[in-house]
Design a protein around this motif. Structure first.
Motif, short mmCIF file in Angstrom:
data_model
loop_
_atom_site.label_atom_id
_atom_site.label_comp_id
_atom_site.label_asym_id
_atom_site.label_seq_id
_atom_site.Cartn_x
_atom_site.Cartn_y
_atom_site.Cartn_z
N ALA A 248 0.90 -1.07 -0.08
CA ALA A 248 0.06 -0.27 0.06
C ALA A 248 0.78 1.26 -0.13
O ALA A 248 1.22 1.77 0.95
CB ALA A 248 -0.85 -0.19 1.24
N TYR A 249 1.27 1.50 -1.06
CA TYR A 249 2.43 2.45 -1.31
C TYR A 249 1.75 4.04 -0.81
O TYR A 249 2.89 4.74 -0.26
CB TYR A 249 2.93 2.70 -2.81
N GLU A 250 0.77 4.39 -1.01
CA GLU A 250 0.10 5.67 -0.56
C GLU A 250 0.37 5.79 0.96
O GLU A 250 0.50 6.83 1.65
CB GLU A 250 -1.38 5.81 -0.93
N LYS A 251 -0.08 4.69 1.79
CA LYS A 251 0.10 4.67 3.12
C LYS A 251 1.54 4.84 3.61
O LYS A 251 1.67 5.46 4.72
CB LYS A 251 -0.50 3.39 3.79
N ALA A 252 2.36 4.28 2.78
CA ALA A 252 3.68 4.55 3.15
C ALA A 252 4.44 5.97 2.75
O ALA A 252 5.49 6.18 2.93
CB ALA A 252 4.82 3.53 2.27
N GLY A 253 3.37 6.67 2.06
CA GLY A 253 3.87 7.95 1.63
C GLY A 253 4.68 7.99 0.53
O GLY A 253 5.43 9.21 0.13
N GLU A 254 4.54 7.17 -0.33
CA GLU A 254 5.42 7.26 -1.64
C GLU A 254 4.63 7.28 -2.93
O GLU A 254 3.56 7.25 -2.78
CB GLU A 254 6.05 5.61 -1.73
N ASP A 255 5.38 7.87 -3.75
CA ASP A 255 4.70 8.04 -4.98
C ASP A 255 4.96 6.70 -6.05
O ASP A 255 5.72 6.30 -5.59
CB ASP A 255 5.37 9.10 -5.79
N HIS A 256 4.00 6.55 -6.98
CA HIS A 256 4.28 5.35 -7.70
C HIS A 256 3.78 5.78 -9.11
O HIS A 256 2.48 6.33 -9.24
CB HIS A 256 3.43 4.19 -7.18
N THR A 257 4.55 5.29 -10.12
CA THR A 257 3.98 5.31 -11.61
C THR A 257 3.92 4.09 -12.26
O THR A 257 4.61 3.25 -12.21
CB THR A 257 5.22 6.41 -12.35
N TYR A 258 2.53 4.02 -12.66
CA TYR A 258 2.18 2.55 -13.23
C TYR A 258 2.88 2.51 -14.65
O TYR A 258 2.83 3.27 -15.34
CB TYR A 258 0.68 2.36 -13.37
N GLY A 259 3.38 1.39 -14.85
CA GLY A 259 4.06 1.17 -16.30
C GLY A 259 3.92 -0.16 -16.54
O GLY A 259 3.36 -0.98 -15.72
N SER A 260 4.50 -0.42 -17.56
CA SER A 260 4.17 -1.84 -18.43
C SER A 260 5.64 -2.51 -18.66
O SER A 260 5.54 -3.35 -19.25
CB SER A 260 3.53 -1.78 -19.67
N ASN A 261 6.74 -2.08 -17.94
CA ASN A 261 7.86 -2.64 -18.27
C ASN A 261 8.22 -3.90 -17.27
O ASN A 261 9.28 -4.36 -17.49
CB ASN A 261 9.25 -1.59 -18.19
N CYS A 262 7.47 -3.95 -16.20
CA CYS A 262 7.59 -5.14 -15.46
C CYS A 262 6.49 -5.81 -15.19
O CYS A 262 5.45 -5.56 -14.70
CB CYS A 262 8.13 -4.80 -14.11
N LEU A 263 6.14 -7.16 -15.91
CA LEU A 263 5.12 -7.86 -15.98
C LEU A 263 5.22 -9.34 -15.12
O LEU A 263 5.86 -10.03 -15.71
CB LEU A 263 4.88 -7.99 -17.37
N PRO A 264 4.54 -9.24 -13.87
CA PRO A 264 4.66 -10.63 -13.14
C PRO A 264 3.99 -11.60 -14.15
O PRO A 264 2.98 -11.33 -14.75
CB PRO A 264 3.86 -10.12 -11.98
N SER A 265 4.39 -12.72 -14.33
CA SER A 265 3.87 -13.93 -15.06
C SER A 265 3.53 -15.02 -14.15
O SER A 265 4.37 -15.65 -13.45
CB SER A 265 5.03 -14.36 -15.99
N LEU A 266 2.23 -15.43 -14.20
CA LEU A 266 1.77 -16.70 -13.21
C LEU A 266 1.41 -17.75 -14.56
O LEU A 266 0.90 -17.48 -15.38
CB LEU A 266 0.49 -16.21 -12.74
N GLU A 267 1.87 -18.96 -13.92
CA GLU A 267 1.52 -20.13 -14.87
C GLU A 267 0.72 -20.90 -14.11
O GLU A 267 0.68 -21.37 -13.05
CB GLU A 267 2.90 -20.91 -15.22
N VAL A 268 -0.34 -21.54 -14.92
CA VAL A 268 -1.46 -22.44 -14.64
C VAL A 268 -1.32 -23.72 -15.58
O VAL A 268 -0.43 -23.75 -16.33
CB VAL A 268 -2.86 -21.87 -14.69
N ASP A 269 -1.79 -25.03 -15.03
CA ASP A 269 -1.66 -26.02 -15.57
C ASP A 269 -2.02 -26.49 -17.12
O ASP A 269 -1.43 -27.06 -17.86
CB ASP A 269 -1.97 -27.27 -14.88
N CYS A 270 -3.07 -25.82 -17.57
CA CYS A 270 -3.68 -25.87 -18.84
C CYS A 270 -4.59 -24.71 -19.33
O CYS A 270 -4.83 -24.01 -18.48
CB CYS A 270 -4.30 -27.46 -18.72
N LEU A 271 -4.78 -24.96 -20.60
CA LEU A 271 -5.41 -23.83 -21.09
C LEU A 271 -6.70 -23.80 -20.67
O LEU A 271 -7.24 -22.54 -20.55
CB LEU A 271 -5.52 -24.22 -22.68
#
Length: 121
Positions: free
Chosen positions: A51-74
């Motif tokens: 919760a970055y706002e509660k920590a008093g930090e600014d944040h800029t959303y971007g698309s350069n870091c993309l977490p990837s989750l894998e599931v077992d099948c289509l």
């Protein structure tokens, strides 16, 4: 050098909403809950919610870091995408099905599944 990545965190505006989203999506309860930083243990990998706002930090959303989750099948991949804002429609890339969705906090998350014989979109 021996380097291991064991965790990442996502910035969130509403911790309760984010926890509800990921408890439903990951089909497991949050491991550690806090107003500032909560964490899920995903098969030994720590997925944090910050919760970055509660920590008093600014944040800029971007698309350069993309977490990837894998599931077992289509089939599971398609089921997990139901009702979510899909940013990148499911497509076969190499030996994987790949899609991207937006979570409850505006983060983009990649979801993949291995290609298996007989798979059809």
């Amino acid at each position: 050098m021996n380097c291991t990545i064991r965790s990442l965190y996502l910035c969130v505006k509403d911790m309760d909403r984010a926890i509800r989203f990921y408890e439903s999506f990951l089909e497991q309860p949050v491991t550690g809950r806090d107003d500032l930083y909560s964490v899920f243990d995903v098969n030994g990998f720590r997925l944090g919610l910050f919760a970055y706002e509660k920590a008093g930090e600014d944040h800029t959303y971007g698309s350069n870091c993309l977490p990837s989750l894998e599931v077992d099948c289509l089939d599971i991949l398609k089921k997990k995408l139901e009702g979510l804002p899909v940013i990148f429609e499911c497509k076969r890339i190499g030996n994987n099905w790949v899609s991207e969705f937006e979570d409850s906090e505006g983060n983009h998350i990649e979801l993949t599944a291995p290609v298996k014989e007989g798979d059809k979109l």
